[in-house]
Design a protein around this motif. Structure first.
Motif, short mmCIF file in Angstrom:
data_model
loop_
_atom_site.label_atom_id
_atom_site.label_comp_id
_atom_site.label_asym_id
_atom_site.label_seq_id
_atom_site.Cartn_x
_atom_site.Cartn_y
_atom_site.Cartn_z
N LYS A 1 -38.22 12.88 -0.10
CA LYS A 1 -37.55 14.00 -0.04
C LYS A 1 -35.86 14.43 -0.99
CE LYS A 1 -35.09 16.26 3.85
NZ LYS A 1 -34.56 16.86 5.22
N ARG B 1 -46.53 13.87 3.27
CA ARG B 1 -45.44 14.54 3.34
C ARG B 1 -44.26 15.98 2.04
NH1 ARG B 1 -41.51 11.95 7.54
NH2 ARG B 1 -39.93 14.47 9.13
N ALA B 2 -44.37 14.26 1.04
CA ALA B 2 -43.48 14.51 0.29
C ALA B 2 -44.65 15.92 -0.96
CB ALA B 2 -43.36 14.15 -0.77
N TRP C 1 -40.61 19.69 5.41
CA TRP C 1 -40.30 18.07 5.57
C TRP C 1 -40.09 17.70 6.98
CZ3 TRP C 1 -40.89 14.79 1.10
CH2 TRP C 1 -40.69 13.14 1.40
N ALA D 1 -43.80 19.56 1.19
CA ALA D 1 -42.93 19.76 0.63
C ALA D 1 -42.59 20.96 -0.15
CB ALA D 1 -41.93 18.86 1.36
#
Length: 409
Positions: A372, A296-297, A406, A300
């Protein structure tokens, strides 16, 4: 008396390069625990707990899972110096700088390097692995899972199957990926895997986990038993090949970590505490959840970089989940940008090596930094620096794109 040097006070910097990353606060606290004797029952119990935790991190049932005292390279060298005999054919998959490092260590161990090369940024397809094994008939195949120099991850599952088919031992350097990308030691047929704490596991450099299959251990033990000078300490010099290292002799280290606790060296106590805590944090989070967080990071970070009209290096299908390569825009001074990120924002990003030196920046998001806020902070600073250096970027676009990528928590 005036002290010669000031009290040590290092800057609090956000490490968003290719590693090391910032250390998890729980790991730092664990390292503050008191030092006790290496044969103390509480100490040996801590060793047993650490071994069990790393079986879960490596996704293996291997009994022989332990730590090498030293940075990630210490475990690489321990694996290769204990597996390779002079004249042994060793297939080396080379997708970047760290494949070249494996070449050097194999050569120092007396192995015959049978290299499979691809252009930097690409991976070796399974058919080329099979062809190399058929041609060279090696006893060992070695590769890097994620080569941070190219931000590229080598697919492993099919390689393990090919190695098993031809009775070849399979070693993987997972320094940059363990704890941050899917890694399945048993399911992928990996015989020996090594790593370090300082990347996705969120610990300090200085301790290196290793796991070994039964067939790998059988070869390590047989080699140590048979080689002159080890079986017979009184054998004259030149009587035959010997294992070149005492400290990195896996046969001795296996005995040291066994219930017999045959003394080998003084355990790096504080690093053992760090390794145990880093693995415990990973297992508590859950390996699948941890891999998903890193992915996910990465999504993003890539979204934010693309929103700035920058080019992301490499292939989406084989990009590492914890390190992203960014092509340096034409006319931009890559060293100055890195310097401004450090001096004005206390954020570290890094360049690369060899043919990519000065051509890409590498921005990491791993361990405690694969979150995030850290991704958004890095992108905001990067955008500001680039704009100040005259690079045409849309202000605010990077953070907005990363937030959208994200998604909802």
């Amino acid at each position: 008396m005036t002290p010669m040097f000031p009290v040590l006070d290092m800057p609090q910097r956000l490490l968003m390069g290719a590693g090391p990353c910032n250390v998890h606060p729980r790991v730092l606290r664990a390292m503050a625990c008191d030092v006790i004797g290496q044969m103390d029952p509480e100490m040996t119990g801590c060793m047993d707990e650490t071994a069990e935790l790393y079986r879960q991190v490596f996704r293996t049932k291997n009994h022989h899972t332990l730590l090498i005292d030293g940075s990630a390279r210490a475990a690489i060298e321990a694996a290769l110096v204990s597996l390779i005999t002079p004249g042994m054919n060793v297939v080396v998959l080379r997708i970047g700088r760290f494949g070249l490092l494996l070449t050097e260590i194999v050569t120092r161990c007396g192995g015959v390097v049978c290299a499979v090369d691809v252009p930097w940024g690409e991976v070796v397809p399974p058919d080329r692995v099979r062809d190399a094994i058929v041609e060279h008939r090696p006893e060992l195949l070695v590769c890097v899972h994620g080569d941070t120099s190219t931000t590229t991850a080598q697919p492993l599952a099919e390689i393990g199957a090919v190695c098993r088919e031809h009775n070849v031992l399979f070693y993987v350097d997972a320094t940059a990926t363990l704890g941050g990308m899917p890694f399945e030691t048993d399911a992928w047929g990996i015989d020996v895997a090594t790593a370090g704490l300082q990347k996705c596991l969120g610990g300090p450099p200085g301790s290196a986990p290793i796991t070994m299959s039964e067939r790998a251990v059988a070869q390590i033990m047989a080699r140590r038993h048979d080689e002159a000078g080890i079986r017979n300490p009184d054998a004259p010099q030149g009587a035959g090949p010997v294992i070149r290292s005492n400290y990195f002799d896996l046969a001795m280290l296996i005995n040291y970590w066994s219930p017999e606790r045959i003394n080998h060296h003084t355990e790096a106590t504080s690093m053992l505490y760090a390794a145990r805590e880093a693995a415990l944090i990973a297992v508590e989070e859950g390996m699948d959840a941890r891999w998903a967080r890193h992915a996910r990071a990465s999504r993003a970070m890539v979204a934010g970089l693309l929103a700035m009209d920058l080019s992301v290096y490499g292939d989406d299908a084989t990009r590492m989940a914890n390190v992203t390569g960014v092509v340096v825009p034409e006319g931009c001074d890559p060293i100055r940008v890195r310097t401004l990120m450090r001096t004005e924002f206390e954020i570290e990003i890094v360049s690369s090596f060899g043919p990519l030196a000065g051509k890409i920046w590498r921005i990491g998001a791993m361990g405690v930094n694969a979150t995030k806020p850290k991704v958004l902070q890095t992108l905001g600073a990067f955008e500001a620096v680039l704009a100040g250096e005259g690079v045409a970027v849309t202000r605010g676009a990077a953070v907005d794109a990363a937030r959208a990528a994200w998604g909802a928590e």
